[in-house]
Design a protein around this motif. Sequence first.
Motif, short mmCIF file in Angstrom:
data_model
loop_
_atom_site.label_atom_id
_atom_site.label_comp_id
_atom_site.label_asym_id
_atom_site.label_seq_id
_atom_site.Cartn_x
_atom_site.Cartn_y
_atom_site.Cartn_z
N GLN A 78 0.75 -1.17 -0.04
CA GLN A 78 -0.07 -0.01 0.16
C GLN A 78 1.00 1.26 0.10
OE1 GLN A 78 -2.13 -1.13 3.65
NE2 GLN A 78 -0.63 0.35 4.69
N LYS A 96 -1.27 9.25 -3.12
CA LYS A 96 -1.87 8.18 -3.31
C LYS A 96 -1.75 7.57 -4.94
CE LYS A 96 -6.68 6.77 -2.55
NZ LYS A 96 -8.07 7.13 -2.16
N LYS A 97 -1.65 8.73 -5.76
CA LYS A 97 -1.49 8.16 -7.08
C LYS A 97 -0.15 7.63 -7.66
CE LYS A 97 -5.15 11.23 -9.07
NZ LYS A 97 -5.71 12.13 -9.81
N ILE A 99 2.45 5.34 -7.55
CA ILE A 99 2.46 3.81 -7.35
C ILE A 99 4.23 3.47 -6.52
CG2 ILE A 99 1.09 2.96 -8.85
CD1 ILE A 99 3.27 2.01 -10.63
N ASN A 102 4.69 3.01 -3.03
CA ASN A 102 4.26 1.76 -2.26
C ASN A 102 5.53 1.47 -1.80
OD1 ASN A 102 3.68 -1.14 -2.22
ND2 ASN A 102 1.91 -0.44 -2.73
N ARG A 130 -2.38 -5.46 -8.24
CA ARG A 130 -3.02 -4.06 -7.90
C ARG A 130 -2.69 -2.94 -8.92
NH1 ARG A 130 -3.06 -2.27 -1.87
NH2 ARG A 130 -3.64 -0.24 -1.95
N GLU A 131 -3.42 -2.03 -9.21
CA GLU A 131 -3.40 -0.91 -10.01
C GLU A 131 -2.92 -1.52 -11.45
OE1 GLU A 131 -3.58 2.48 -9.14
OE2 GLU A 131 -3.68 1.73 -6.89
N ASN A 132 -3.87 -2.43 -11.71
CA ASN A 132 -3.94 -3.02 -13.10
C ASN A 132 -2.74 -3.52 -13.38
OD1 ASN A 132 -6.74 -2.25 -13.62
ND2 ASN A 132 -5.67 0.02 -14.18
N ASN A 134 0.20 -2.47 -12.62
CA ASN A 134 1.22 -1.49 -12.78
C ASN A 134 2.38 -1.55 -11.54
OD1 ASN A 134 0.28 -0.30 -15.18
ND2 ASN A 134 -1.01 0.97 -14.30
N ILE A 135 1.94 -1.87 -10.46
CA ILE A 135 2.93 -1.96 -9.30
C ILE A 135 4.04 -3.03 -9.74
CG2 ILE A 135 3.22 -2.61 -6.86
CD1 ILE A 135 0.58 -0.98 -6.34
#
Length: 347
Positions: A78, A96-97, A99, A102, A130-132, A134-135
């Motif tokens: 997160q 927040k946006k 990544i 994280n 998570r995040e499509n 992308n992470i």
Amino acid sequence: MDKLRIVDLFCGSGGFTLGFLNEKYNVELAADIDPYCEKVYQKNLPKIKFVLSDLSKLNKNIFEGLKPDIVVGGPPCQGFSTIGARISSVEKKRKKKDIRNNLVFSFIEHVNYLNPKIFLMENVSGILTRENGNIFSELKKKIKNYGYRFEVFNLDAVNYGVPQYRKRVFIIGTKFDKYEISKPNITHGDSLFLEKENTVNSVIKDLAKIKIDVTMNHVPLKHKPKNLKRYSLIPEGGRLPENKLSKELFRKNFGNTFKRLHRNKPSLTMVPGHNAFPIHPWLDRSLTVREAARIQTYPDNFIFIGPRHEQCIQVGNSVPVKLAQSWAKHLKKIILKKIIKKNEKAA
């Protein structure tokens, strides 16, 4: 040879640490931001250097003089928060946006600085999507850029002697050339064997006779009368029959805390939700911290510190000790093989 050295980052209450200690590793340092986890280490593992630190930032001073063979850790998947800091609403949205905020990236930054032979990261399976996705894509790039080859394994703790169905992702990376990266061999794969030897009953049965023992974290929650009525309706190994509830007992969103374990099967995943674990197989109450700790394969002399909800978090978020030990044994074999081959070439 000297003991192999590890550093445990985002160590929590010490599941990784304890598993590696059981295999005679030297834990050079453990670090986490949680002050209750620091107290857990002081109580149970006082000889290990613990650093209370915000690991979202790379503080090189805490690693001075360390040369670990392995770095392990379970960073939360997160975006990290700025503890105690005042930031604008615009800055909050940006963080927040982004990544890259994280904590899994923070873990890899620490790995790059410490430059171990091997790293091992544990996380929830959602890290892969998570995040499509992308992470995980960004994480793979960073790991490769730092010179590590790696593999991803989705393991279930129940296959390694833990009386609990608990699927987690393990990312293992190494700088060893031409070595096939592998996972520990499964030791508990047969379903019949699981039922006989790896069950809830096999690890918590005796605790049902003990009503309260504060010294060993065995303190049942005081449930409200309405919840006690609900618990009495839950069949062993089942969940609350919501379609049969009276208006008095009905509510929306019943979660894992309204599922009853089966004594002759492995447990559901221990998660630290709302200060409560799943329901005991035959008693109308949730599991105590000690019962959950046994399911996480902690020994009884390992004591958890703080308010009950903090103890639940410590236990529920931990890597099961037996699974950590399986990794410790496996990684030791990898490193020893590499050392033996290196010595043979030198000779």
